[in-house]
Design a protein around this motif. Sequence first.
Motif, PDB file in Angstrom:
ATOM      1  N   ALA A 130      23.554  78.832  22.469  1.00 20.17           N
ATOM      2  CA  ALA A 130      24.389  77.677  22.811  1.00 20.17           C
ATOM      3  C   ALA A 130      24.818  76.927  21.559  1.00 20.17           C
ATOM      4  O   ALA A 130      25.996  76.580  21.401  1.00 20.17           O
ATOM      5  CB  ALA A 130      23.639  76.752  23.765  1.00 20.17           C
ATOM      6  N   ALA A 131      23.869  76.653  20.663  1.00 21.93           N
ATOM      7  CA  ALA A 131      24.198  75.926  19.440  1.00 21.93           C
ATOM      8  C   ALA A 131      25.091  76.758  18.526  1.00 21.93           C
ATOM      9  O   ALA A 131      26.019  76.240  17.897  1.00 21.93           O
ATOM     10  CB  ALA A 131      22.917  75.516  18.707  1.00 21.93           C
ATOM     11  N   LEU A 132      24.830  78.061  18.466  1.00 22.13           N
ATOM     12  CA  LEU A 132      25.677  78.937  17.657  1.00 22.13           C
ATOM     13  C   LEU A 132      27.102  78.980  18.210  1.00 22.13           C
ATOM     14  O   LEU A 132      28.078  78.925  17.461  1.00 22.13           O
ATOM     15  CB  LEU A 132      25.083  80.345  17.624  1.00 22.13           C
ATOM     16  CG  LEU A 132      23.754  80.480  16.879  1.00 22.13           C
ATOM     17  CD1 LEU A 132      23.071  81.786  17.246  1.00 22.13           C
ATOM     18  CD2 LEU A 132      23.977  80.398  15.370  1.00 22.13           C
ATOM     19  N   GLY A 133      27.205  79.061  19.534  1.00 22.76           N
ATOM     20  CA  GLY A 133      28.516  79.060  20.157  1.00 22.76           C
ATOM     21  C   GLY A 133      29.241  77.750  19.947  1.00 22.76           C
ATOM     22  O   GLY A 133      30.472  77.729  19.775  1.00 22.76           O
ATOM     23  N   ASP A 134      28.491  76.654  19.944  1.00 25.53           N
ATOM     24  CA  ASP A 134      29.091  75.343  19.718  1.00 25.53           C
ATOM     25  C   ASP A 134      29.704  75.268  18.319  1.00 25.53           C
ATOM     26  O   ASP A 134      30.831  74.776  18.131  1.00 25.53           O
ATOM     27  CB  ASP A 134      28.026  74.262  19.900  1.00 25.53           C
ATOM     28  CG  ASP A 134      28.614  72.866  20.028  1.00 25.53           C
ATOM     29  OD1 ASP A 134      29.845  72.750  20.195  1.00 25.53           O
ATOM     30  OD2 ASP A 134      27.839  71.892  19.960  1.00 25.53           O
ATOM     31  N   LEU A 135      28.975  75.768  17.322  1.00 29.75           N
ATOM     32  CA  LEU A 135      29.504  75.768  15.957  1.00 29.75           C
ATOM     33  C   LEU A 135      30.777  76.617  15.881  1.00 29.75           C
ATOM     34  O   LEU A 135      31.777  76.204  15.286  1.00 29.75           O
ATOM     35  CB  LEU A 135      28.452  76.312  14.994  1.00 29.75           C
ATOM     36  CG  LEU A 135      28.830  76.235  13.502  1.00 29.75           C
ATOM     37  CD1 LEU A 135      28.704  74.819  12.983  1.00 29.75           C
ATOM     38  CD2 LEU A 135      27.960  77.186  12.678  1.00 29.75           C
ATOM     39  N   ARG A 355      28.654  81.589  26.095  1.00 31.41           N
ATOM     40  CA  ARG A 355      29.068  80.623  27.115  1.00 31.41           C
ATOM     41  C   ARG A 355      27.988  79.574  27.384  1.00 31.41           C
ATOM     42  O   ARG A 355      28.264  78.542  28.001  1.00 31.41           O
ATOM     43  CB  ARG A 355      29.443  81.334  28.416  1.00 31.41           C
ATOM     44  CG  ARG A 355      30.622  82.293  28.291  1.00 31.41           C
ATOM     45  CD  ARG A 355      30.946  82.931  29.626  1.00 31.41           C
ATOM     46  NE  ARG A 355      31.415  81.948  30.591  1.00 31.41           N
ATOM     47  CZ  ARG A 355      31.482  82.166  31.903  1.00 31.41           C
ATOM     48  NH1 ARG A 355      31.055  83.326  32.397  1.00 31.41           N
ATOM     49  NH2 ARG A 355      31.922  81.229  32.718  1.00 31.41           N
ATOM     50  N   LEU A 356      26.775  79.824  26.921  1.00 34.08           N
ATOM     51  CA  LEU A 356      25.700  78.852  27.132  1.00 34.08           C
ATOM     52  C   LEU A 356      25.915  77.572  26.339  1.00 34.08           C
ATOM     53  O   LEU A 356      25.201  76.590  26.544  1.00 34.08           O
ATOM     54  CB  LEU A 356      24.351  79.471  26.770  1.00 34.08           C
ATOM     55  CG  LEU A 356      23.905  80.650  27.633  1.00 34.08           C
ATOM     56  CD1 LEU A 356      22.574  81.193  27.137  1.00 34.08           C
ATOM     57  CD2 LEU A 356      23.810  80.261  29.104  1.00 34.08           C
ATOM     58  N   SER A 357      26.903  77.579  25.437  1.00 35.33           N
ATOM     59  CA  SER A 357      27.212  76.347  24.707  1.00 35.33           C
ATOM     60  C   SER A 357      27.859  75.299  25.611  1.00 35.33           C
ATOM     61  O   SER A 357      27.895  74.115  25.257  1.00 35.33           O
ATOM     62  CB  SER A 357      28.146  76.654  23.527  1.00 35.33           C
ATOM     63  OG  SER A 357      29.383  77.170  23.982  1.00 35.33           O
ATOM     64  N   ASP A 358      28.324  75.706  26.769  1.00 34.65           N
ATOM     65  CA  ASP A 358      28.960  74.783  27.717  1.00 34.65           C
ATOM     66  C   ASP A 358      27.873  74.062  28.525  1.00 34.65           C
ATOM     67  O   ASP A 358      27.764  74.210  29.735  1.00 34.65           O
ATOM     68  CB  ASP A 358      29.898  75.568  28.639  1.00 34.65           C
ATOM     69  CG  ASP A 358      30.723  74.662  29.548  1.00 34.65           C
ATOM     70  OD1 ASP A 358      30.920  73.484  29.185  1.00 34.65           O
ATOM     71  OD2 ASP A 358      31.152  75.136  30.613  1.00 34.65           O
ATOM     72  N   ARG A 359      27.086  73.260  27.812  1.00 36.51           N
ATOM     73  CA  ARG A 359      25.889  72.669  28.419  1.00 36.51           C
ATOM     74  C   ARG A 359      26.119  71.286  29.016  1.00 36.51           C
ATOM     75  O   ARG A 359      25.376  70.858  29.911  1.00 36.51           O
ATOM     76  CB  ARG A 359      24.791  72.589  27.350  1.00 36.51           C
ATOM     77  CG  ARG A 359      23.411  72.322  27.911  1.00 36.51           C
ATOM     78  CD  ARG A 359      22.382  72.182  26.788  1.00 36.51           C
ATOM     79  NE  ARG A 359      22.132  73.441  26.112  1.00 36.51           N
ATOM     80  CZ  ARG A 359      21.373  73.554  25.032  1.00 36.51           C
ATOM     81  NH1 ARG A 359      20.811  72.486  24.499  1.00 36.51           N
ATOM     82  NH2 ARG A 359      21.180  74.736  24.475  1.00 36.51           N
ATOM     83  N   GLN A 360      27.133  70.552  28.567  1.00 37.65           N
ATOM     84  CA  GLN A 360      27.309  69.180  29.042  1.00 37.65           C
ATOM     85  C   GLN A 360      27.516  69.096  30.562  1.00 37.65           C
ATOM     86  O   GLN A 360      26.931  68.215  31.206  1.00 37.65           O
ATOM     87  CB  GLN A 360      28.467  68.497  28.322  1.00 37.65           C
ATOM     88  CG  GLN A 360      28.561  66.992  28.602  1.00 37.65           C
ATOM     89  CD  GLN A 360      27.287  66.252  28.232  1.00 37.65           C
ATOM     90  OE1 GLN A 360      26.768  66.401  27.137  1.00 37.65           O
ATOM     91  NE2 GLN A 360      26.768  65.431  29.153  1.00 37.65           N
ATOM     92  N   PRO A 361      28.321  69.983  31.181  1.00 39.31           N
ATOM     93  CA  PRO A 361      28.429  69.920  32.639  1.00 39.31           C
ATOM     94  C   PRO A 361      27.084  70.134  33.337  1.00 39.31           C
ATOM     95  O   PRO A 361      26.841  69.567  34.409  1.00 39.31           O
ATOM     96  CB  PRO A 361      29.414  71.051  32.973  1.00 39.31           C
ATOM     97  CG  PRO A 361      30.223  71.219  31.734  1.00 39.31           C
ATOM     98  CD  PRO A 361      29.273  70.965  30.609  1.00 39.31           C
TER      99      PRO A 361
END
Length: 373
Positions: A130-135, A355-361
């Motif tokens: 998730a963090a890698l995808g966010d970056l 896709r696990l970077s989409d954590r806020q929802p």
Amino acid sequence: MTRHDGSVGRRAFLAGSAALGTAGTAGCLGLIGSEDDDGENVFGQIGSGRAGRPEPGGTPVEELPDLEGELTVYSGRSEFLVGSLVDDLEEYYDDFSIDPRYGDSSDLVNQIREEGSGTPADVFYTVDAAALGDLADNGRASTLSDDLLEMVRSEFRTDQWIGTSGRARAIPYNTDALSEDDMPDSIDAYATDFDGDLGWAPSYGSCQSFVTAMRLLEGEDATREWLEGVVDSGITDYNDEYAVCEAIANGEIDAGFTNHYYVQRVRDGSDDAPIATSFTEGDAGSIFDVAGAAVTDAADDPDLAENFVRHLLSSQAQEYFATSTFEYPLIPGVEPVGDLPTIDELDVPDLDLSRLSDRQPTIDLMREVGINT
């Protein structure tokens, strides 16, 4: 039920019989730099010294390019878990120095974004996809070389980041209270049909990634219904997933939702602790996530940064992850510790880890249900 060695079922391993007591904390603290540490540099040896461990395969550090120069690594992996590995790598090369800056993964991504092209970060090393995808989603990760990417399987990397070790989502349980047959192989059943007291760490990133996987795989309505079910069951909140496993081994709760290696850490402190692990099959409860690394778009020396990442995939580093952090190695030829199913034997859902970077929802949904995140 599939058997690995003729005696241990696919969904259960590491069973014990005695209470944990205070040994669990000692075991966790003993992971790195303990009295069992013989003081050898990780990168100067092949093998971990653990009884019964085969010599690791893969690429030994001696076959990798030498590291020369200075590198700044923003690490969402804690110093407690990887600090000695980083220190050993710096010590191994006379002309190489690392400036590791440890912190929360999300905070570090935000810091890199805010620092812009002036960020000192050459490498972002972190705990989950998730963090890698966010970056990468923020355009701050460079495209990696093909020969580096080919060191791991395609599902554990994208063009902008690569996994360095893995963790399976699992359901640890107290063997004094429950048997293997009591453990459902569907995550849905834990919200409706499970006869036992549950625990989890809903503010923990790994737990939120697990719920995110459920939302992506099953949809928001089904995930809300599942969350409402476990809340109605009286599930107990803990600060982190090691604490969940300690509570299970101590008999405070019967089972919980954690990553697989927390059971190993509890067992490392007390080999006969009454805790075992089950896996669900093909759903969000069995996702396989990775810790990994990315080279930032502002790296002063991209080649040096990539070679640092290669060293995280060396035989020695992968053996370290297996025996010290109890994660799954991601290169062929290095086995995980414990009677674990192999990565191929795990029934993992088909989900793009980025896709696990989409954590806020997911966090919003959990809060709507009344869960403290």
